[in-house]
Design a protein around this motif. Structure first.
Motif, mmCIF file in Angstrom:
data_model
loop_
_atom_site.group_PDB
_atom_site.id
_atom_site.type_symbol
_atom_site.label_atom_id
_atom_site.label_comp_id
_atom_site.label_asym_id
_atom_site.label_seq_id
_atom_site.Cartn_x
_atom_site.Cartn_y
_atom_site.Cartn_z
ATOM 1 N N ALA A 31 0.833 -1.206 0.000
ATOM 2 C CA ALA A 31 0.000 0.000 0.000
ATOM 3 C C ALA A 31 0.866 1.255 0.000
ATOM 4 N N GLU A 51 -10.184 -1.388 0.622
ATOM 5 C CA GLU A 51 -11.067 -2.374 -0.010
ATOM 6 C C GLU A 51 -11.493 -3.373 1.065
ATOM 7 N N ARG A 61 -8.973 -3.302 4.244
ATOM 8 C CA ARG A 61 -7.527 -3.100 4.282
ATOM 9 C C ARG A 61 -7.159 -1.918 3.410
ATOM 10 N N VAL A 63 -5.123 -0.138 0.625
ATOM 11 C CA VAL A 63 -4.422 -0.576 -0.586
ATOM 12 C C VAL A 63 -3.589 0.537 -1.207
#
Length: 70
Positions: A31, A51, A61, A63
């Motif tokens: 990320a 997402e 989480r 990204v």
């Protein structure tokens, strides 16, 4: 979505952000790398993309982490 950088480890390129409601969300090196950043300091305002992810904190989480621009 906007957040504030909370922790960052330059060796692992992972850390966490705090959402505006105070909820912490961790991010991994993928990320961080996706945002093209070189460094992140706690307290910096950032823009994140999340997402859905089963088993992740809050069910989502991070990204992408980039600096907040005005």
């Amino acid at each position: 979505m906007q957040a504030t950088a909370y922790t960052y480890d330059p060796e692992t390129r992972a850390g966490s952000v705090l959402l505006d409601d105070g909820t912490p969300l961790p991010f991994d090196a993928a990320a961080f790398d996706a945002g093209g950043l070189r460094l992140l300091r706690p307290g910096q305002r950032v823009r994140i993309e999340v997402e859905p992810a089963e088993g992740a904190p809050e069910g989502r989480r991070v990204v992408l982490v980039t600096l907040q621009t005005f």
